[in-house]
Each structure stands twice: as structure tokens, then as C-alpha cells.
Write a protein that holds these residues in place. Structure first.
Motif, PDB file in Angstrom:
ATOM      1  N   GLU A   1       0.994  -1.025   0.030  1.00  0.00           N
ATOM      2  CA  GLU A   1      -0.105  -0.007   0.063  1.00  0.00           C
ATOM      3  C   GLU A   1       0.790   1.361   0.104  1.00  0.00           C
ATOM      4  OE1 GLU A   1      -0.371  -2.645   2.256  1.00  0.00           O
ATOM      5  OE2 GLU A   1      -2.416  -3.281   1.545  1.00  0.00           O
TER       6      GLU A   1
ATOM      7  N   ARG B   1     -13.655   7.138  -9.425  1.00  0.00           N
ATOM      8  CA  ARG B   1     -14.959   6.406  -9.446  1.00  0.00           C
ATOM      9  C   ARG B   1     -15.896   7.027  -8.424  1.00  0.00           C
ATOM     10  NH1 ARG B   1     -14.254  -0.126  -9.173  1.00  0.00           N
ATOM     11  NH2 ARG B   1     -15.371  -0.346 -11.089  1.00  0.00           N
TER      12      ARG B   1
ATOM     13  N   GLN C   1     -15.883   6.541  -4.061  1.00  0.00           N
ATOM     14  CA  GLN C   1     -14.892   6.594  -3.520  1.00  0.00           C
ATOM     15  C   GLN C   1     -14.905   7.814  -2.283  1.00  0.00           C
ATOM     16  OE1 GLN C   1     -11.992   7.138  -6.894  1.00  0.00           O
ATOM     17  NE2 GLN C   1     -10.966   5.323  -6.264  1.00  0.00           N
TER      18      GLN C   1
ATOM     19  N   GLY D   1     -10.608   3.971  -1.669  1.00  0.00           N
ATOM     20  CA  GLY D   1     -11.859   2.999  -1.729  1.00  0.00           C
ATOM     21  C   GLY D   1     -11.841   2.586  -3.249  1.00  0.00           C
ATOM     22  N   ASN D   2     -12.917   1.546  -3.305  1.00  0.00           N
ATOM     23  CA  ASN D   2     -12.868   0.825  -4.914  1.00  0.00           C
ATOM     24  C   ASN D   2     -13.874   1.660  -5.696  1.00  0.00           C
ATOM     25  OD1 ASN D   2     -15.013   0.004  -3.375  1.00  0.00           O
ATOM     26  ND2 ASN D   2     -15.049  -2.054  -4.026  1.00  0.00           N
TER      27      ASN D   2
ATOM     28  N   ASP E   1     -18.819   0.407  -9.585  1.00  0.00           N
ATOM     29  CA  ASP E   1     -18.658  -0.201 -10.830  1.00  0.00           C
ATOM     30  C   ASP E   1     -20.077   0.460 -11.730  1.00  0.00           C
ATOM     31  OD1 ASP E   1     -18.255  -1.414 -13.112  1.00  0.00           O
ATOM     32  OD2 ASP E   1     -17.896  -3.352 -12.520  1.00  0.00           O
TER      33      ASP E   1
ATOM     34  N   GLN F   1     -24.923  -2.985  -5.880  1.00  0.00           N
ATOM     35  CA  GLN F   1     -23.569  -2.646  -5.084  1.00  0.00           C
ATOM     36  C   GLN F   1     -23.988  -2.028  -4.213  1.00  0.00           C
ATOM     37  OE1 GLN F   1     -20.623  -1.356  -7.878  1.00  0.00           O
ATOM     38  NE2 GLN F   1     -21.519  -2.392  -9.482  1.00  0.00           N
TER      39      GLN F   1
ATOM     40  N   SER G   1     -22.540   0.003  -0.479  1.00  0.00           N
ATOM     41  CA  SER G   1     -21.509   0.738   0.046  1.00  0.00           C
ATOM     42  C   SER G   1     -21.585   0.700   1.594  1.00  0.00           C
ATOM     43  CB  SER G   1     -21.544   2.251  -0.262  1.00  0.00           C
ATOM     44  OG  SER G   1     -20.113   2.843   0.205  1.00  0.00           O
TER      45      SER G   1
ATOM     46  N   LYS H   1     -12.387  -8.766   3.706  1.00  0.00           N
ATOM     47  CA  LYS H   1     -12.089  -7.677   2.868  1.00  0.00           C
ATOM     48  C   LYS H   1     -11.930  -6.273   3.910  1.00  0.00           C
ATOM     49  CE  LYS H   1     -13.512  -8.901  -1.680  1.00  0.00           C
ATOM     50  NZ  LYS H   1     -13.969  -8.546  -3.067  1.00  0.00           N
TER      51      LYS H   1
ATOM     52  N   ARG I   1     -10.336  -0.465   1.690  1.00  0.00           N
ATOM     53  CA  ARG I   1      -9.381  -0.608   0.521  1.00  0.00           C
ATOM     54  C   ARG I   1     -10.197  -1.576  -0.677  1.00  0.00           C
ATOM     55  NH1 ARG I   1      -3.992   0.619  -1.547  1.00  0.00           N
ATOM     56  NH2 ARG I   1      -3.677  -0.959  -2.861  1.00  0.00           N
ATOM     57  N   ASP I   2     -10.681  -2.561  -0.148  1.00  0.00           N
ATOM     58  CA  ASP I   2     -11.327  -3.619  -1.288  1.00  0.00           C
ATOM     59  C   ASP I   2     -12.768  -3.158  -1.281  1.00  0.00           C
ATOM     60  OD1 ASP I   2      -9.164  -5.336  -0.881  1.00  0.00           O
ATOM     61  OD2 ASP I   2      -9.591  -5.879   1.020  1.00  0.00           O
TER      62      ASP I   2
END
Lengths: 303, 241
Positions: free
Chosen positions: A29, B32, B35, B90-91, B94, B199, B201, B225, B229-230
Motif C-alpha cells: 500500500e 470512480r 470513493q 476505496g474501490n 462499478d 452494489q 457501500s 475484505k 481498500r477492497d
């Protein structure tokens, strides 16, 4: 030109700064935002024989000048660490690492230390007998001189690399425990792990942490860490890796004057992912300001 | 992730206990919707993770609810104050899974990330419906902003003071191709029970916000997870309640 090199049991580090276990994962990281090869070394996430989820959340609570964590040794287990994490770490960090090993039985310490000892990447084995967040293991080995010595003896019997015992501050006489480890063959002492604490949610009237208690780290614990490094330095002749609240280059110098040969940086990495880098960059000018030519000359310099 | 200095350009109360802050600085690491940024506040050891409501290359908008000492401190910040942000964390959502008629569901402090998501999907030509859930009329924000983007907006309040009385699930009827949700866990669970795919959050107390400390780990069907981060966005199919 100042010299920041220090030597731990024959292993020479470019500088004394080592991110502390549990605050740096396996490095990648951080490798996203700076070249972590500038570090002296890094102590990877505490590893146990079995994979561990750790404790239920919330695992984190804020404190004045610090934080509590009750992560509880979440890690993928030694098989995955050796098969997956170390090869990935090798891509971003090209120096010997400090392998942090934890356990719930002497057998587990022996097995994990024996296996990690075979890994070429490992420079030092740091045996964590001081995790305050797990039950029936961890800290219970580090709170009496006898059990600390027993873990040390048995780990030393199966390893070839330098073994540093990581001690808990949650004891009445840390010097006695350090001495017992040294007599049992420890090559060095790491201290301090976190101080046990808790916080309570005023509205809900329950502990903030699901585990009730957690380990305090951050600048709040620096004076305690300095005092304990000072005491252990007076009691043993093996090198000390000092840690606890180190956030600046000044803290590094202070820790070394108390008796540390190298210094781990923990919670500071979590607040500022560039903390270790900034500390390393500020060491040379600070050494010049303080008239220090060779950093290793100041170890224990305040005694 | 990037660590950047931002300057507060505005900070105003927009609903009960709810503040909108604009920050100027290099936000190009945000890629994205969904985040978050992690904000360092003087006098507080831990940063405050706040979802991104909208962003441009050099500007970030956040909407936050005052719930404790950190967010209370934030509400008193004046324009011109400089803040240190970890950006692009964060991811995120999508957006490729949205289909033609996505439903976006936000509850309370979970509404803001839906704005950036709606903006993205509408720009992409999707027919977006947004459900915003609150406790009471005084908490409602961004009804007009979502409408101005071109979204069809439904408001629910628990006390019925405005919009549909009840919870977001009481306004979920319709033919939607996909669901995106953000809000308190009971809301997420109720939405989860009412949809086939989507999805979600999640929120958790975080130490670092970038995957180092393992402070915010959750279990999923595909292993552990880190929410920071994931996540914070998890696919419906991997969630373990």
C-alpha cells in the motif's frame, strides 16, 4: 555528510527507521506512494500458524494523541505469507525484512519461527509475545520472565537468524523480562507493544471497541516507551529496537539516546502514510543541527 | 491514493446537522463515484473518512453530517483553511453494471456519493431513479440537485413529513436494471432483500483508510475484505450479513 547507518546483530541498516508490524501490512500500500527501499527495514504484519480473521469490529478508537486498536492479529497465516505475501513484498522492497511472528502456544512460535527462518528475505525474527488483543496467547507469554525465557529458548533452538523478543509494556518490571530473554539467548529486544486501554461511547453507554479493550499507540505513549527503553538498556547488553509513539526525526534521536539501536514507527504511518519517508528525510539535517556525525554513536547517549 | 493539500472554498449548512464543503486542490486521483477522502484535522489523531459527493480535477465536494467532535470541528472551518487529504481511497462503484434504468438508493449521510454516481450515469445516457431516505423533512437535501441532473427523484421520510412515509424500500417499486445503495446497515439490508443484484457501500470505523491497519475488515463470501481498500462498495453476491 552524516552517517545514518546502524547495525542490528550484524545486519547493517541504511538508517534506523523500520515501520512497525501491523501498521505497514506487507508494504505494498505504501509502495504506491513512495519508494519504500529508502526504509532501514520493515517489520511485516504479525503472522501466526493459522489464518486469522481477528476481532469483530469496531476495532479502532481515537484517543487524545493516539489510537486504540483491537485488530487481534488478522493475518493470512504463515503458509500464505511465505507463498504469496513475501514474493509480492520482494517486488517492492529489496532489503532484509523483520519477520514478526506471533502465536498461541510455544509449539506455534517454534513452528512459525523455524519456517520463517528459512526465508532468504528475512533478516531478523521479531517474536511478538506481547499482543494485548488476543486471548490465551500473545501477551500472556510476555508478562512473566519465565514464560518469555521459555519462548526465547525454544525459538532459538530452531532458528539461525537473530531473534528479537517483542515485549509488552503491560508489566511491572520490563527490565526483568528483557534480562530473562537475553539469558535465554535472545539476540535483541523490541519494545514497546501497545498499552492496554479502552474507551466508552457516551450515548450508547458501551465500550467503543467490540473487544472492550485495545492497545494504545501514538504520541501519547512515547514517554512510556522512552522510559522502558531506558530501563531495558540499563539491564541488557543486546541491541534494542525502540518503538512507541515515534512520529518525527526528533523522536528517533530521543529513542536512540534512551538506548535504541533502531526505531520502529507505528501509528504515525496510519495517520500519515508518508511518515516514515519524512522521518528518514529529516534525519540528516537534524543530525547536522545536533552535531551528530555518526548516528550509531548516540545509542544510549543519555545514560 | 495521493496525499494532497486542499483549501476550503465554502462550508455551509444545507440541512439539519448536514454541511456541504467545497475543497480546492488536486483531486485527479479520484477515479470512480463511491470513493472517499480521508481528512486530517488539527488536534485529532485519526483522519475523518468522508465520501465524495462530486469532484472535478481540481475540486472536491463533500456533504457530511455532524455526529461527533471531528465533524463538529469541520463544520466550524472557514473558507481559506488548508486541509491535508488522502484522496482517491476505496474501490468505488462499478458503473458498467448499471444497465439502462439503474436505481440509486441513499439513506441520510449515504445520499452524497449517489450524486457523483447519478452524474456519471446520466452523462452516460442512463435513465436514473434516485431514492433519498431521511428521518424527517428538515434533514432532506439535494432533491433539486438530483432533479437538475435529470434524475427521477423520490423522497422518503420515516415520519412522513415530506415524500413517502416510511423507508427507502417503501419507494422501490418499478422496473430497474440494477441497484446502487449507500446508507446505514439496516437500510442496506432492507434494500438487499428487495433486489436481485446491486452494489452496496458500507461504513466502518477506520484507522488508516488505505488498507494498512486491518481496522475495518469484514467477512465476505470471497474472504476477508478491508472496507477502506477492497470496499467500501461490495457486490450483492459477496455480502455476508
Amino acid at each position: 555528510m552524516v552517517d545514518t547507518k546502524v547495525t542490528l546483530s550484524g545486519l547493517t541498516l541504511d538508517n534506523p527507521v523500520i515501520p512497525a508490524s501491523g501498521t505497514f501490512g506487507f508494504g505494498y500500500e505504501f509502495a504506491e506512494i513512495y519508494d519504500i527501499d529508502i526504509l532501514g527495514s520493515l517489520s511485516f504484519k504479525g503472522t501466526t500458524r493459522e489464518p486469522r480473521f481477528g476481532n469483530p469490529t469496531p476495532r479502532i478508537a481515537e484517543c487524545p494523541s493516539g489510537m486504540l486498536n483491537a485488530v487481534g492479529l488478522q493475518n493470512p497465516g504463515i503458509d500464505k505469507v511465505i507463498e504469496e505475501e513475501l514474493p509480492k513484498l520482494r517486488q517492492v522492497f529489496h532489503k532484509p525484512v523483520v519477520a514478526n511472528i506471533s502465536g498461541f502456544s510455544i509449539d506455534e512460535y517454534v513452528e512459525c519461527c523455524g519456517r520463517i527462518d528459512q526465508e532468504e528475505q528475512v533478516g531478523i525474527i521479531e517474536v511478538n509475545i506481547s499482543c494485548p488483543n488476543v486471548h490465551n496467547g500473545g501477551m500472556s507469554f510476555g508478562t512473566s520472565p519465565e514464560s518469555a525465557a521459555e519462548v526465547t529458548r525454544q525459538v532459538k533452538a530452531v532458528t539461525t537468524k537473530p531473534v528479537y523478543m517483542k515485549l509488552s509494556p503491560n508489566v511491572t518490571d520490563i527490565a526483568a523480562i528483557a534480562q530473562a530473554c537475553e539469558e535465554a539467548g535472545a539476540d535483541g529486544i523490541s519494545l514497546i507493544n501497545t498499552l492496554m486501554g479502552m474507551r466508552i461511547d457516551l450515548r450508547r453507554r458501551v465500550p467503543v471497541l467490540k473487544n472492550v479493550t485495545g492497545g494504545l499507540s501514538g504520541p501519547a505513549v512515547l514517554p512510556v516507551a522512552l522510559r522502558m527503553v531506558w530501563q531495558v538498556y540499563e539491564a541488557v547488553s543486546v541491541p534494542i529496537i525502540g518503538m512507541g509513539g515515534v512520529s518525527t526525526a526528533r523522536d528517533v534521536i530521543e529513542m536512540m539516546l534512551a538506548g535504541a539501536t533502531a526505531v520502529e514507527v507505528g501509528a504515525a504511518n496510519l495517520k500519515n502514510p508518508l511518515a516514515a519517508k519524512e522521518i528518514i528525510e529529516k534525519l540528516p539535517p537534524l543530525m547536522e543541527e545536533l552535531g551528530i556525525g555518526r548516528l550509531s554513536d548516540i545509542i544510549g547517549g543519555a545514560h | 491514493m495521493e496525499k494532497r493539500e486542499f483549501e476550503v472554498s465554502s462550508n455551509e449548512l444545507i440541512a439539519s446537522n448536514t454541511w456541504k464543503m467545497n475543497l480546492l486542490g488536486d483531486a485527479r486521483s479520484i477515479t470512480r463515484p463511491g470513493q472517499f477522502v480521508n481528512i486530517e484535522l488539527p488536534g485529532f489523531f485519526l483522519r475523518r473518512p468522508i465520501s465524495v459527493c462530486a469532484w472535478r480535477d481540481w475540486e472536491v465536494t463533500i456533504i457530511y453530517k455532524v455526529v461527533g467532535q471531528g465533524t463538529s470541528y469541520m463544520s466550524r472551518l472557514e473558507p481559506g483553511v488548508k486541509l491535508d487529504l488522502l484522496c482517491g481511497l476505496g474501490n468505488g462503484y462499478d458503473v458498467t453494471k448499471a444497465g439502462e434504468r439503474p436505481l440509486l438508493v441513499g439513506g441520510g449521510a449515504g445520499v452524497p456519493p449517489m450524486y457523483a454516481l447519478a452524474e456519471w450515469l446520466i452523462r452516460d445516457g442512463r435513465q436514473v431513479t434516485v431514492i433519498e431516505g431521511f428521518n424527517t423533512a428538515g434533514e432532506v437535501f439535494y432533491e433539486r440537485e438530483f432533479a437538475d441532473l435529470g434524475a427521477s427523484v423520490r423522497i422518503t421520510t420515516a415520519d412522513g413529513s415530506v415524500g413517502t412515509r416510511g423507508f427507502v424500500t417503501d419507494a422501490m417499486d418499478g422496473d430497474f436494471t440494477y441497484v446502487y445503495a449507500c446508507g446505514p446497515e439496516p437500510m442496506l439490508r432492507a434494500v438487499y432483500d428487495r433486489c436481485a443484484d446491486g452494489q452496496f457501500s458500507f461504513e466502518e470505523r477506520m484507522g488508516c483508510g488505505f488498507g494498512a491497519c486491518m481496522g475495518c475488515t469484514c467477512e465476505t463470501k470471497y474472504g476477508y475484505k478491508r472496507i477502506c481498500r477492497d470496499g467500501p462498495v461490495l457486490e450483492r453476491g459477496e455480502i455476508v450479513w
